[in-house]
Scaffold this active site. Structure first.
Site, short mmCIF file in Angstrom:
data_model
loop_
_atom_site.label_atom_id
_atom_site.label_comp_id
_atom_site.label_asym_id
_atom_site.label_seq_id
_atom_site.Cartn_x
_atom_site.Cartn_y
_atom_site.Cartn_z
N ASN A 41 -11.49 2.95 3.88
CA ASN A 41 -11.50 4.36 3.48
C ASN A 41 -12.65 5.05 4.19
O ASN A 41 -13.73 4.49 4.39
CB ASN A 41 -11.57 4.52 1.96
CG ASN A 41 -12.75 3.87 1.28
OD1 ASN A 41 -13.13 2.75 1.61
ND2 ASN A 41 -13.31 4.55 0.30
N GLU A 43 -14.54 8.63 3.85
CA GLU A 43 -14.70 9.85 3.06
C GLU A 43 -15.29 10.98 3.89
O GLU A 43 -15.85 10.76 4.96
CB GLU A 43 -15.57 9.57 1.84
CG GLU A 43 -14.92 8.60 0.87
CD GLU A 43 -15.74 8.33 -0.36
OE1 GLU A 43 -15.18 7.74 -1.30
OE2 GLU A 43 -16.94 8.70 -0.42
N CYS A 52 -7.53 7.10 3.23
CA CYS A 52 -7.52 5.81 2.55
C CYS A 52 -7.49 4.66 3.56
O CYS A 52 -7.01 4.82 4.69
CB CYS A 52 -6.31 5.70 1.65
SG CYS A 52 -6.29 6.89 0.29
N GLU A 54 -5.55 2.03 3.56
CA GLU A 54 -4.19 1.66 3.90
C GLU A 54 -3.65 2.53 5.02
O GLU A 54 -3.06 2.05 5.99
CB GLU A 54 -3.27 1.77 2.67
CG GLU A 54 -3.69 0.89 1.52
CD GLU A 54 -4.62 1.59 0.53
OE1 GLU A 54 -5.63 2.22 0.96
OE2 GLU A 54 -4.36 1.50 -0.68
N CYS A 90 -2.66 4.27 -3.54
CA CYS A 90 -2.33 5.57 -4.13
C CYS A 90 -0.89 5.96 -3.75
O CYS A 90 -0.26 5.32 -2.92
CB CYS A 90 -3.32 6.64 -3.67
SG CYS A 90 -3.10 7.20 -1.96
N CYS A 93 -0.34 6.73 0.03
CA CYS A 93 -0.27 5.51 0.83
C CYS A 93 1.06 4.79 0.63
O CYS A 93 1.64 4.26 1.58
CB CYS A 93 -1.44 4.59 0.51
SG CYS A 93 -3.02 5.22 1.14
#
Length: 137
Positions: A41, A43, A52, A54, A90, A93
Site C-alpha cells: 500500500n 498512502e 492498495c 493488491e 477491499c 481490489c
C-alpha cells in the site's frame, strides 16, 4: 504454494508506505506461468490517490504484460508489528481481481503462523465482469 505466497506477502509488507494510517499491507501475485509480482500500500496525504497493495501488484504485473493470474496472498496489520489478524482485500481490489481473474482465482489471507484460502467467487459473489459487457452473462 499458499505458504510461499504468504511469505512473499509478509516480506513485501515491510516496504509499505503508510505514514497516515499506520496499517502496512503487502501482496504477492502469482501468474499462471509462475512469475511473482509483489505490491504494497502506498498512502498519500490527499488520501484519494492512495493505492492498495493488491492493486499495486496487479498494476505492476499488467504493466509488464501479464494477463493470466492464479493466486494472490495478502498480509496486513499495524506497521512495525507482526500481522496478528487476517487482512481481506477491499471491495475495489476485489473488483480489480475480477477484471483479470476467473471465479476460482485463489485469495490467500496470510499472517506469520497461518493462512486462509478463498476463491474469488466466495469473496465477490454475483460479480460484474467483462463478460457482462460482452453479453456473455
Amino acid at each position: 504454494m499458499a505458504r510461499r505466497l504468504a511469505e512473499a506477502a509478509l516480506q513485501a509488507r515491510e516496504n509499505a508506505y503508510c505514514p497516515y494510517s499506520g496499517f502496512a499491507v503487502g501482496a504477492a501475485l502469482l501468474t499462471a506461468d509462475g512469475k511473482l509480482y509483489t505490491g504494497v500500500n502506498v498512502e498519500n496525504a490527499a488520501f484519494g490517490p492512495t493505492n492498495c497493495a493488491e492493486r499495486t501488484a496487479f498494476f505492476t504485473a499488467v504493466a509488464a504484460g501479464e494477463r493470466d493470474f492464479t493466486a494472490i496472498a495478502i498480509a496486513g496489520g499495524k506497521a512495525n508489528e507482526a500481522a496478528k489478524d487476517f487482512c481481506a482485500p477491499c471491495g475495489v481490489c476485489r473488483q480489480v481481481m475480477r477484471e483479470f481473474c476467473r471465479d476460482d482465482f485463489q485469495i490467500i489471507l496470510a499472517k506469520p503462523d497461518a493462512v486462509r484460502v478463498f476463491a474469488l467467487k466466495e469473496l465477490l459473489p454475483e460479480s460484474f465482469s467483462p463478460d457482462n459487457l460482452n453479453g456473455q452473462e
